[in-house]
Structures are given as structure tokens and as C-alpha cells.
Scaffold this active site. Structure first.
Site, PDB file in Angstrom:
ATOM      1  N   MET A 126       0.850  -1.199   0.000  1.00 44.54           N
ATOM      2  CA  MET A 126       0.000   0.000   0.000  1.00 44.54           C
ATOM      3  C   MET A 126       0.882   1.244   0.000  1.00 44.54           C
ATOM      4  O   MET A 126       0.721   2.153  -0.797  1.00 44.54           O
ATOM      5  CB  MET A 126      -0.865   0.044   1.276  1.00 44.54           C
ATOM      6  CG  MET A 126      -1.730  -1.151   1.493  1.00 44.54           C
ATOM      7  SD  MET A 126      -2.609  -1.030   3.098  1.00 44.54           S
ATOM      8  CE  MET A 126      -2.152  -2.565   3.836  1.00 44.54           C
ATOM      9  N   GLU A 243      -5.551  -7.082  10.722  1.00 47.46           N
ATOM     10  CA  GLU A 243      -4.120  -6.739  10.716  1.00 47.46           C
ATOM     11  C   GLU A 243      -3.769  -6.013  12.017  1.00 47.46           C
ATOM     12  O   GLU A 243      -2.741  -6.273  12.641  1.00 47.46           O
ATOM     13  CB  GLU A 243      -3.808  -5.838   9.511  1.00 47.46           C
ATOM     14  CG  GLU A 243      -2.397  -5.272   9.558  1.00 47.46           C
ATOM     15  CD  GLU A 243      -1.983  -4.520   8.292  1.00 47.46           C
ATOM     16  OE1 GLU A 243      -2.789  -4.454   7.347  1.00 47.46           O
ATOM     17  OE2 GLU A 243      -0.849  -4.004   8.255  1.00 47.46           O
ATOM     18  N   ARG A 269      20.435  -9.306  39.868  1.00 45.98           N
ATOM     19  CA  ARG A 269      21.406  -8.201  39.871  1.00 45.98           C
ATOM     20  C   ARG A 269      21.435  -7.510  41.238  1.00 45.98           C
ATOM     21  O   ARG A 269      20.386  -7.154  41.781  1.00 45.98           O
ATOM     22  CB  ARG A 269      20.998  -7.186  38.786  1.00 45.98           C
ATOM     23  CG  ARG A 269      21.845  -5.945  38.749  1.00 45.98           C
ATOM     24  CD  ARG A 269      23.167  -6.196  38.106  1.00 45.98           C
ATOM     25  NE  ARG A 269      23.973  -4.983  38.040  1.00 45.98           N
ATOM     26  CZ  ARG A 269      25.271  -4.995  37.766  1.00 45.98           C
ATOM     27  NH1 ARG A 269      25.907  -6.132  37.532  1.00 45.98           N
ATOM     28  NH2 ARG A 269      25.947  -3.869  37.713  1.00 45.98           N
ATOM     29  N   GLY A 365      -0.873   1.415  10.477  1.00 49.97           N
ATOM     30  CA  GLY A 365      -1.622   2.618  10.860  1.00 49.97           C
ATOM     31  C   GLY A 365      -1.040   3.171  12.141  1.00 49.97           C
ATOM     32  O   GLY A 365      -0.955   2.463  13.155  1.00 49.97           O
TER      33      GLY A 365
HETATM   34  C1  LIG Z   1       9.064  -2.089   9.266  1.00 48.16           C
HETATM   35  C2  LIG Z   1       7.897  -1.592   8.477  1.00 48.16           C
HETATM   36  C3  LIG Z   1       7.100  -2.511   7.790  1.00 48.16           C
HETATM   37  C4  LIG Z   1       6.033  -2.058   7.010  1.00 48.16           C
HETATM   38  N1  LIG Z   1       5.322  -2.958   6.254  1.00 48.16           N
HETATM   39  C5  LIG Z   1       4.419  -2.488   5.342  1.00 48.16           C
HETATM   40  C6  LIG Z   1       3.802  -3.372   4.404  1.00 48.16           C
HETATM   41  O1  LIG Z   1       4.030  -4.590   4.408  1.00 48.16           O
HETATM   42  N2  LIG Z   1       2.974  -2.846   3.484  1.00 48.16           N
HETATM   43  C7  LIG Z   1       2.683  -1.512   3.430  1.00 48.16           C
HETATM   44  O2  LIG Z   1       1.917  -1.116   2.578  1.00 48.16           O
HETATM   45  N3  LIG Z   1       3.240  -0.650   4.310  1.00 48.16           N
HETATM   46  C8  LIG Z   1       4.111  -1.101   5.253  1.00 48.16           C
HETATM   47  N4  LIG Z   1       4.706  -0.234   6.129  1.00 48.16           N
HETATM   48  C9  LIG Z   1       4.385   1.180   6.058  1.00 48.16           C
HETATM   49  C10 LIG Z   1       3.586   1.711   7.246  1.00 48.16           C
HETATM   50  O3  LIG Z   1       2.282   1.211   7.245  1.00 48.16           O
HETATM   51  C11 LIG Z   1       3.659   3.237   7.189  1.00 48.16           C
HETATM   52  O4  LIG Z   1       4.997   3.601   7.511  1.00 48.16           O
HETATM   53  C12 LIG Z   1       2.688   3.921   8.115  1.00 48.16           C
HETATM   54  O5  LIG Z   1       1.354   3.708   7.690  1.00 48.16           O
HETATM   55  C13 LIG Z   1       2.951   5.424   8.246  1.00 48.16           C
HETATM   56  O6  LIG Z   1       3.073   6.025   7.009  1.00 48.16           O
HETATM   57  P1  LIG Z   1       4.341   6.973   6.696  1.00 48.16           P
HETATM   58  O7  LIG Z   1       5.549   6.222   7.069  1.00 48.16           O
HETATM   59  O8  LIG Z   1       4.222   7.466   5.306  1.00 48.16           O
HETATM   60  O9  LIG Z   1       4.189   8.171   7.702  1.00 48.16           O
HETATM   61  P2  LIG Z   1       3.370   9.541   7.462  1.00 48.16           P
HETATM   62  O10 LIG Z   1       2.024   9.208   6.953  1.00 48.16           O
HETATM   63  O11 LIG Z   1       4.213  10.450   6.681  1.00 48.16           O
HETATM   64  O12 LIG Z   1       3.240  10.072   8.959  1.00 48.16           O
HETATM   65  C14 LIG Z   1       4.270  10.802   9.621  1.00 48.16           C
HETATM   66  C15 LIG Z   1       3.716  11.287  10.962  1.00 48.16           C
HETATM   67  O13 LIG Z   1       2.593  12.144  10.731  1.00 48.16           O
HETATM   68  C16 LIG Z   1       1.472  11.672  11.460  1.00 48.16           C
HETATM   69  N5  LIG Z   1       0.239  11.942  10.735  1.00 48.16           N
HETATM   70  C17 LIG Z   1      -0.055  11.663   9.443  1.00 48.16           C
HETATM   71  N6  LIG Z   1      -1.313  12.014   9.164  1.00 48.16           N
HETATM   72  C18 LIG Z   1      -1.840  12.521  10.309  1.00 48.16           C
HETATM   73  C19 LIG Z   1      -3.111  13.072  10.674  1.00 48.16           C
HETATM   74  N7  LIG Z   1      -4.121  13.123   9.806  1.00 48.16           N
HETATM   75  N8  LIG Z   1      -3.282  13.500  11.944  1.00 48.16           N
HETATM   76  C20 LIG Z   1      -2.289  13.441  12.844  1.00 48.16           C
HETATM   77  N9  LIG Z   1      -1.058  12.935  12.555  1.00 48.16           N
HETATM   78  C21 LIG Z   1      -0.849  12.491  11.307  1.00 48.16           C
HETATM   79  C22 LIG Z   1       1.695  10.171  11.586  1.00 48.16           C
HETATM   80  O14 LIG Z   1       0.927   9.631  12.644  1.00 48.16           O
HETATM   81  C23 LIG Z   1       3.195  10.130  11.827  1.00 48.16           C
HETATM   82  O15 LIG Z   1       3.459  10.385  13.180  1.00 48.16           O
HETATM   83  C24 LIG Z   1       5.736  -0.671   6.957  1.00 48.16           C
HETATM   84  C25 LIG Z   1       6.520   0.233   7.686  1.00 48.16           C
HETATM   85  C26 LIG Z   1       7.586  -0.204   8.420  1.00 48.16           C
HETATM   86  C27 LIG Z   1       8.438   0.806   9.136  1.00 48.16           C
END
Ligand SMILES: Cc1cc2nc3c(=O)[nH]c(=O)nc-3n(C[C@H](O)[C@H](O)[C@H](O)COP(=O)(O)OP(=O)(O)OC[C@H]3O[C@@H](n4cnc5c(N)ncnc54)[C@H](O)[C@@H]3O)c2cc1C
Length: 381
Positions: A126, A243, A269, A365
């Protein structure tokens, strides 16, 4: 606290999964952490022993029992042993429902036997470099051309990204329609134009392959459309609660394991001539953490029952996900503190737990998005 969730058949399943971990995972996990990926053989062995696709119909090689308690056992035991490289939870908890609920008969025959035997490792894509939380902003695009969809775009952070043989890719198929213009396309290993990028270097989960994927004019046969065209977003929303509960299951198990190892540590410890467990601060910290661990356990077990009854709501799953993972991160931080300098050493399991835990409040999420989901349901405006 005595758990009332399981029946004797689950206990037997747990015992055999533990044996599998002892025999086939424990001797290899450190090597997999170094190489950043698990060997495929462990998937084949897991398939042979019935630990993949427990909920899939027997006619395709699955266990034929839709009971999330089996999934929970696989997740709990993997966490307890700190075998964080195994991508089985993603395969069994996240992908299985997409394939069993959305695949047509021809697709089931093509993919399910391999899913259950471990010959087909799965992933779901995604997230993109430009968008994660805001799923509606994805740019990966598929355009229909004859009997194919022509797919272009890139994904990142994809679990099982290197090992996967099939990837469920979320793509825009009708950009005019916004969220109602998404579809799920199954991209298979070897399709021209499908490339894997870096196996990403992470803070924790060192043996898990988390990768970038790119798609350049990939011709995906129309027969690989999963579910309904234009219903991709709805399919995602239907499957995200399971999930998220799966992540909460891991959080509860990690809390229990870290609490146990810390209790052991503070008994052994000594400082100022006595075990550090005898200090009032240690007792109070551990009393608080034991209470929180029990509370998370009660919630998670109850929601597993609800999921099995088809009653786990999107909001319930969001509550379980954010709260259990935030509690997990806090607990591990405080347990690490009680280990002193040793807690900072990678050879101590609490340090590994600390590194593996941090992502729990992010993937599936984020905490903030979970609170948005719950907050919206409260109809505050
Ligand atoms: C180890 C790992 C495995 C993963 N595996 C998968 C996978 O198999 N498939 C897949 O599709 N994805 C995967 N992901 C992705 C993961 O689901 C996303 O990293 C996550 O959903 C957050 O998206 P982003 O990293 O783009 O952060 P962003 O969306 O850029 O968010 C950055 C910050 O802004 C905050 N934020 C964003 N929008 C809002 C809002 N409306 N209100 C308040 N705060 C907000 C977020 O909470 C976060 O703190 C994986 C990630 C990791 C690190």
C-alpha cells in the site's frame, strides 16, 4: 492471570509450533539477522508442518479452521522467542483473508496451495514514498490495455518485499473516482518491469526483509485483479481490523516476555549489597507494568474472541492497536532502565526487544491515525 481463551487443541498446536521454532528457527535466527532476510527453507518447513494458512480451506492444503486463536499462537510464540524475522503473521493474519475472501476459484487454485505449502510467500503493497497514512493519496496507477492492466509506480516499506512471490498491489485504476477508483492487482515474481529495490536497513526487525518495489509498465493480466475493480479501498478497510489486532497480539506477548525477563534480572542483579528488586522503586515500577500487561492481555484476548465471532469493529481494532503498542513501547523502555547499562547492550534480549518494538506504533496505521478513527466514531462535530 489465567487465560481462558484456549482449548486443549490450541495447547497442542502451541507445543508443536514451539518445537518448530526450537528446531528450525532458533539455530538460524542470528544468521538471518546478519543477512537481513530469512532463508526460504523455513517457509517450506512451516508449510509442511501446518503453520501457514491454518484458516485456508483443506482442499487447497490449508488447515480448514477459521479460528484466529491459531494465528495468535504463531504470533505469540514468535514474539516470545524474539524471532522477529519471520513474516508468518503478515502471511497468515494480513494476506490470508484477502485471498480467501476475494480470490475467485481460478485464482484460489493458482495461489492457495503454494500459500499453504510455503512455496508462495506473500506481501501487500500500500505504502508509497510519498504517502503512508493518507492512503487515498497513492499514485501507483494501472491502466487497462486489452486483457492486461499496465502498472506503473513505486512502493516502499514492504514486509516480505524481497522474498515475496506474489504482491497485492494497491493501485489507482480510475483516478476520477478518488477512493472509489482503487483496485487490488496481484503482481507475480518475474513479471517484466517488476523490480525490487533496497532491502531497507532498519532500527530493528533485522531479519525481516522490508523493501522498496517498483513497477514500470508491468503487464498484469486482468485475471490477477483481486476482488472488484474500484473496490480496493473498501477491501482494505474490511481487512485492516484483523491486521491491527495481529499487531496488538504481538504487543501483549512482547509485554509479557519483557516483564518476565526483567523480573528475573532484578532478582539476580545486586547493587548496594542487595538485589535491585528489593528497592521500592523497582517494586513499584514492576507492579505498574504488571498491571498494565494484564490489562492489555484482557483486552486483546477479548478482541480475539470478538474477531472470531465476526464482531470486531474498526474502532475496536484501532483501540487495541494504538493502546497496546504504546504500552509495549513504554514498558520496554522502563524495563530497559531497570537493566542499567546492560540493557543498552545488544546481547541482552531487552535491547533487542526495544529495537524491535519501536515500529509497532507506526506500521499498520500510526497511533495518531488510530486515534482519528476512534475520534471520528465519537461524532464530536
Ligand atoms: C518495518 C515496516 C514494515 C512495514 N510494512 C508495510 C507493508 O508490508 N505494506 C505496506 O503497505 N506498508 C508497510 N509499512 C508502512 C507503514 O504502514 C507506514 O509507515 C505507516 O502507515 C505510516 O506512514 P508513513 O511512514 O508514510 O508516515 P506519514 O504518513 O508520513 O506520517 C508521519 C507522521 O505524521 C502523522 N500523521 C499523518 N497524518 C496525520 C493526521 N491526519 N493526523 C495526525 N497525525 C498524522 C503520523 O501519525 C506520523 O506520526 C511498513 C513500515 C515499516 C516501518
Amino acid at each position: 492471570m489465567e487465560r481462558t481463551l484456549f482449548e486443549p487443541e490450541h495447547d497442542l498446536f502451541r507445543e508443536s509450533f514451539r518445537k518448530f521454532l526450537d528446531q528450525h528457527v532458533a539455530p538460524n535466527h542470528a544468521k538471518w539477522e546478519e543477512q537481513g532476510i530469512v532463508d526460504r527453507e523455513v517457509w517450506l518447513e512451516a508449510g509442511k508442518q501446518g503453520f501457514l494458512g491454518m484458516a485456508m480451506p483443506e482442499e487447497y492444503g490449508g488447515g480448514g479452521v477459521k479460528d484466529f486463536r491459531y494465528n495468535a499462537i504463531v504470533a505469540e510464540e514468535s514474539v516470545r522467542g524474539q524471532y522477529s524475522g519471520l513474516g508468518f503473521a503478515l502471511h497468515n493474519d494480513v494476506i490470508a483473508p484477502y485471498l480467501s475472501e476475494l480470490a475467485n476459484e481460478e485464482q484460489k487454485q493458482r495461489w492457495l496451495p503454494g500459500f499453504c505449502s510455503g512455496e508462495i510467500i506473500t506481501a501487500i503493497a500500500m505504502t508509497e514514498p510519498g504517502t503512508g497514512s493518507d492512503l487515498q493519496g497513492i499514485k501507483t496507477r494501472a491502466v487497462r490495455d486489452g486483457d492486461d492492466w499496465v502498472l506503473n509506480g513505486s512502493k516502499t516499506f514492504i514486509t516480505n518485499g524481497i522474498n515475496s512471490d506474489i504482491v497485492i498491489v494497491v493501485a489507482q485504476t480510475d483516478p476520477e473516482k478518488g477512493a472509489m477508483g482503487f483496485s487490488l492487482l496481484v503482481v507475480e515474481r518475474g513479471m517484466p518491469g517488476f523490480e525490487r529495490g533496497r532491502n531497507l536497513d532498519k532500527l530493528g526487525l533485522k531479519a525481516q526483509d522490508t523493501a522498496e518495489l517498483s513497477f514500470t509498465d508491468v503487464r498484469v493480466p486482468a485475471a490477477n485483479l483481486l476482488g472488484q475493480e474500484g473496490q480496493g479501498f473498501i477491501h482494505l478497510m474490511q481487512n485492516l481490523p484483523q491486521e491491527r489486532l495481529s499487531i496488538a497480539v504481538m504487543a501483549a506477548a512482547a509485554m509479557e516476555a519483557c516483564l518476565d525477563m526483567t523480573i528475573q534480572y532484578v532478582r539476580d542483579r545486586k547493587a548496594f549489597g542487595k538485589p535491585i528488586g528489593t528497592f521500592q522503586n523497582t517494586r513499584f515500577v514492576l507492579a505498574e507494568l504488571a498491571t498494565k500487561t494484564t490489562a492489555v492481555r484482557v483486552l486483546v484476548d477479548r478482541f480475539i474472541e470478538d474477531l472470531n465471532r465476526g464482531k470486531l469493529s474498526v474502532e475496536d481494532a484501532a483501540m487495541a492497536k494504538w493502546w497496546s503498542t504504546e504500552e509495549q513501547v513504554e514498558l520496554i523502555d522502563r524495563c530497559l532502565q531497570l537493566h542499567g547499562g546492560y540493557g543498552y547492550m545488544k546481547e541482552y534480549p531487552i535491547a533487542k526487544a526495544y529495537m524491535d518494538a519501536r515500529v509497532q506504533t507506526i506500521y499498520g496505521g500510526t497511533t495518531e491515525i488510530m486515534k482519528e478513527i476512534i475520534g471520528r466514531s465519537l461524532k464530536l462535530s
